[in-house]
Motif scaffolding. Structure first.
Motif, PDB file in Angstrom:
ATOM      1  N   ASP A 188       0.846  -1.192   0.000  1.00  0.00           N
ATOM      2  CA  ASP A 188       0.000   0.000   0.000  1.00  0.00           C
ATOM      3  C   ASP A 188       0.881   1.242   0.000  1.00  0.00           C
ATOM      4  OD1 ASP A 188      -2.495  -1.243  -0.003  1.00  0.00           O
ATOM      5  OD2 ASP A 188      -2.510  -1.441   2.176  1.00  0.00           O
ATOM      6  N   GLU A 189       1.954   1.147   0.770  1.00  0.00           N
ATOM      7  CA  GLU A 189       2.905   2.246   0.861  1.00  0.00           C
ATOM      8  C   GLU A 189       4.292   1.670   1.075  1.00  0.00           C
ATOM      9  OE1 GLU A 189       3.406   6.436   3.385  1.00  0.00           O
ATOM     10  OE2 GLU A 189       1.456   5.462   3.140  1.00  0.00           O
ATOM     11  N   VAL A 190       5.283   2.266   0.449  1.00  0.00           N
ATOM     12  CA  VAL A 190       6.664   1.810   0.603  1.00  0.00           C
ATOM     13  C   VAL A 190       7.559   3.043   0.693  1.00  0.00           C
ATOM     14  CG1 VAL A 190       7.054   1.638  -1.894  1.00  0.00           C
ATOM     15  CG2 VAL A 190       8.448   0.274  -0.335  1.00  0.00           C
ATOM     16  N   SER A 191       8.603   2.959   1.478  1.00  0.00           N
ATOM     17  CA  SER A 191       9.501   4.095   1.633  1.00  0.00           C
ATOM     18  C   SER A 191      10.486   4.152   0.469  1.00  0.00           C
ATOM     19  CB  SER A 191      10.269   4.003   2.952  1.00  0.00           C
ATOM     20  OG  SER A 191      11.188   2.917   2.913  1.00  0.00           O
ATOM     21  N   ASN A 199      15.390  -2.959  -4.456  1.00  0.00           N
ATOM     22  CA  ASN A 199      15.352  -2.884  -5.908  1.00  0.00           C
ATOM     23  C   ASN A 199      13.973  -3.301  -6.424  1.00  0.00           C
ATOM     24  OD1 ASN A 199      16.407  -2.371  -8.475  1.00  0.00           O
ATOM     25  ND2 ASN A 199      17.165  -4.471  -8.723  1.00  0.00           N
ATOM     26  N   LEU A 200      12.938  -2.618  -5.949  1.00  0.00           N
ATOM     27  CA  LEU A 200      11.560  -3.011  -6.230  1.00  0.00           C
ATOM     28  C   LEU A 200      11.075  -2.609  -7.621  1.00  0.00           C
ATOM     29  CD1 LEU A 200       9.889  -2.212  -2.782  1.00  0.00           C
ATOM     30  CD2 LEU A 200      10.523  -4.452  -3.703  1.00  0.00           C
ATOM     31  N   GLY A 201      11.904  -1.928  -8.383  1.00  0.00           N
ATOM     32  CA  GLY A 201      11.542  -1.627  -9.759  1.00  0.00           C
ATOM     33  C   GLY A 201      10.546  -0.495  -9.921  1.00  0.00           C
ATOM     34  N   VAL A 202      10.430   0.371  -8.921  1.00  0.00           N
ATOM     35  CA  VAL A 202       9.515   1.510  -9.019  1.00  0.00           C
ATOM     36  C   VAL A 202       9.988   2.443 -10.130  1.00  0.00           C
ATOM     37  CG1 VAL A 202       8.557   3.488  -7.804  1.00  0.00           C
ATOM     38  CG2 VAL A 202       9.000   1.362  -6.567  1.00  0.00           C
ATOM     39  N   MET A 203      11.217   2.888  -9.990  1.00  0.00           N
ATOM     40  CA  MET A 203      11.920   3.713 -10.971  1.00  0.00           C
ATOM     41  C   MET A 203      13.395   3.392 -10.810  1.00  0.00           C
ATOM     42  SD  MET A 203      10.186   7.515 -10.816  1.00  0.00           S
ATOM     43  CE  MET A 203       8.813   7.959 -11.865  1.00  0.00           C
ATOM     44  N   ASP A 204      14.234   3.973 -11.636  1.00  0.00           N
ATOM     45  CA  ASP A 204      15.659   3.734 -11.434  1.00  0.00           C
ATOM     46  C   ASP A 204      16.133   4.470 -10.184  1.00  0.00           C
ATOM     47  OD1 ASP A 204      17.059   6.382 -12.127  1.00  0.00           O
ATOM     48  OD2 ASP A 204      15.799   6.070 -13.886  1.00  0.00           O
ATOM     49  N   THR A 240       0.102   1.979  -5.181  1.00  0.00           N
ATOM     50  CA  THR A 240       1.140   2.029  -4.155  1.00  0.00           C
ATOM     51  C   THR A 240       1.707   3.431  -4.104  1.00  0.00           C
ATOM     52  OG1 THR A 240       1.765  -0.290  -4.455  1.00  0.00           O
ATOM     53  CG2 THR A 240       3.381   1.147  -3.409  1.00  0.00           C
ATOM     54  N   ARG A 241       1.851   3.934  -2.909  1.00  0.00           N
ATOM     55  CA  ARG A 241       2.408   5.278  -2.710  1.00  0.00           C
ATOM     56  C   ARG A 241       3.828   5.146  -2.163  1.00  0.00           C
ATOM     57  NH1 ARG A 241       0.206  10.469  -1.967  1.00  0.00           N
ATOM     58  NH2 ARG A 241       1.389  11.800  -0.547  1.00  0.00           N
ATOM     59  N   VAL A 242       4.789   5.732  -2.855  1.00  0.00           N
ATOM     60  CA  VAL A 242       6.189   5.703  -2.421  1.00  0.00           C
ATOM     61  C   VAL A 242       6.510   7.044  -1.775  1.00  0.00           C
ATOM     62  CG1 VAL A 242       8.578   5.303  -3.107  1.00  0.00           C
ATOM     63  CG2 VAL A 242       6.725   4.180  -4.364  1.00  0.00           C
ATOM     64  N   THR A 243       6.784   7.012  -0.488  1.00  0.00           N
ATOM     65  CA  THR A 243       7.071   8.235   0.266  1.00  0.00           C
ATOM     66  C   THR A 243       8.179   7.933   1.265  1.00  0.00           C
ATOM     67  OG1 THR A 243       5.490   7.779   2.046  1.00  0.00           O
ATOM     68  CG2 THR A 243       4.641   8.920   0.097  1.00  0.00           C
ATOM     69  N   ASP A 244       8.390   8.865   2.187  1.00  0.00           N
ATOM     70  CA  ASP A 244       9.390   8.631   3.236  1.00  0.00           C
ATOM     71  C   ASP A 244       8.764   7.995   4.471  1.00  0.00           C
ATOM     72  OD1 ASP A 244       7.931  10.777   4.105  1.00  0.00           O
ATOM     73  OD2 ASP A 244       9.626  12.164   4.266  1.00  0.00           O
ATOM     74  N   GLY A 245       7.526   7.498   4.331  1.00  0.00           N
ATOM     75  CA  GLY A 245       6.843   6.875   5.460  1.00  0.00           C
ATOM     76  C   GLY A 245       7.239   5.430   5.664  1.00  0.00           C
ATOM     77  N   VAL A 246       6.491   4.738   6.527  1.00  0.00           N
ATOM     78  CA  VAL A 246       6.735   3.331   6.841  1.00  0.00           C
ATOM     79  C   VAL A 246       6.065   2.464   5.792  1.00  0.00           C
ATOM     80  CG1 VAL A 246       6.394   1.512   8.556  1.00  0.00           C
ATOM     81  CG2 VAL A 246       6.861   3.857   9.297  1.00  0.00           C
ATOM     82  N   SER A 247       6.747   1.401   5.365  1.00  0.00           N
ATOM     83  CA  SER A 247       6.198   0.512   4.348  1.00  0.00           C
ATOM     84  C   SER A 247       5.058  -0.321   4.917  1.00  0.00           C
ATOM     85  CB  SER A 247       7.297  -0.397   3.801  1.00  0.00           C
ATOM     86  OG  SER A 247       8.317   0.372   3.190  1.00  0.00           O
ATOM     87  N   ARG A 248       3.986  -0.483   4.131  1.00  0.00           N
ATOM     88  CA  ARG A 248       2.844  -1.302   4.528  1.00  0.00           C
ATOM     89  C   ARG A 248       2.399  -2.146   3.353  1.00  0.00           C
ATOM     90  NH1 ARG A 248      -1.522   1.129   4.884  1.00  0.00           N
ATOM     91  NH2 ARG A 248      -0.953   3.168   4.039  1.00  0.00           N
ATOM     92  N   HIS A 249       2.162  -3.428   3.633  1.00  0.00           N
ATOM     93  CA  HIS A 249       1.698  -4.333   2.601  1.00  0.00           C
ATOM     94  C   HIS A 249       0.169  -4.248   2.431  1.00  0.00           C
ATOM     95  CE1 HIS A 249       5.516  -6.833   2.710  1.00  0.00           C
ATOM     96  NE2 HIS A 249       5.256  -6.727   1.426  1.00  0.00           N
ATOM     97  N   GLY A 250      -0.267  -4.441   1.210  1.00  0.00           N
ATOM     98  CA  GLY A 250      -1.697  -4.570   0.931  1.00  0.00           C
ATOM     99  C   GLY A 250      -2.052  -6.013   0.706  1.00  0.00           C
TER     100      GLY A 250
END
Length: 255
Positions: A188-191, A199-204, A240-250
């Motif tokens: 749901d959210e990842v830092s 290396n989750l492949g969001v962007m380089d 999925t929202r990539v921010t500086d927060g805590v990672s949460r799985h959906g």
């Protein structure tokens, strides 16, 4: 779309949409697929009608990818410039599709080609957005060795966008390939840091680091879901929202 639907409330005023060149080729495997381009233009149109200012960056991998050309023996700088030219072709195709819907659109390139597009001048680009024109940034950053992911993050930062929306073929970021692994879990959210470390492949890596340094959220969603772009801006949908927060799985992917 009715007037009420067009005015759906959203907390976003200005956003960057980043899509790959492959998103424009449909099922062809190469090149441009006009019905697919028209469908993506519909997505942009629906968000534009909400009053959101939209800028875009489109990759060039459906025509030419610099890194692959380099791997096949082409000099890397030359290959990257060829890839930049491919992004201009895609930008012009998208401009044509958007203008067919009555949306004033400007293609702005990092490499001068005055006969087909405007050169990048930050203040002029901002003014276009203020006039509710859609901007498509082409030719990457104008420099080899930088991807269109990095270009999108750079331009989004310069334009003071509130988020980068990255349209993909899946509805977010997963801990492993959801197509190959049925037990893959979506975040749901990842830092930013975890996206880099795993290396989750969001962007380089350069793009993610630049987004982190500028506190610019990256929202990963499925561009194949009709109305998905507008839905997320309205506070709905899966992403999925990539921010500086805590990672949460959906949710897990169902086999």
């Amino acid at each position: 779309m009715t007037e009420t639907e067009a005015r759906t409330p959203t907390s976003y005023e200005r956003v960057m949409l980043k899509i790959s060149g492959e998103a424009l080729m449909g099922d062809q495997g190469y090149g441009l697929h006009p019905p697919t381009i028209a469908r993506i233009a519909d997505e942009v149109d629906s968000v534009h009608r909400m009053g959101v200012e939209v800028c875009m960056v489109i990759g060039g991998g459906n025509i030419f990818r610099g890194l692959q050309g380099s791997a096949q023996g082409m000099e890397r700088t030359t290959a990257d410039y060829m890839g930049m030219l491919a992004t201009v072709m895609n930008a012009l195709a998208m401009q044509s599709a958007l203008e067919a819907k009555g949306i004033h659109t400007r293609v702005i390139t990092a490499i001068r080609m005055d006969e087909v597009a405007e050169p990048y001048i930050r203040r002029r680009a901002v003014r276009h957005l203020e006039k509710k024109r859609v901007i498509i940034f082409a030719a990457g950053t104008g420099n080899p060795y930088f991807t269109t992911d990095t270009a999108a993050t750079l331009r989004a930062s310069e334009m003071n966008c509130q988020a980068i929306f990255k349209g993909t073929k899946v509805d977010g970021v997963y801990d492993k390939d959801p197509i190959r692994y049925p037990d893959a879990k979506r975040y749901d959210e990842v830092s930013y840091d975890e996206a880099l470390q795993k290396n989750l492949g969001v962007m380089d890596a350069s793009a993610i680091a630049l987004a982190r340094d500028n506190k610019l959220p990256i929202i990963v969603f499925s561009l194949d879901e009709p109305g998905g772009f507008r839905g997320i801006l309205s506070g709905q949908g899966t992403y999925t929202r990539v921010t500086d927060g805590v990672s949460r799985h959906g949710r897990e992917v169902k086999a």
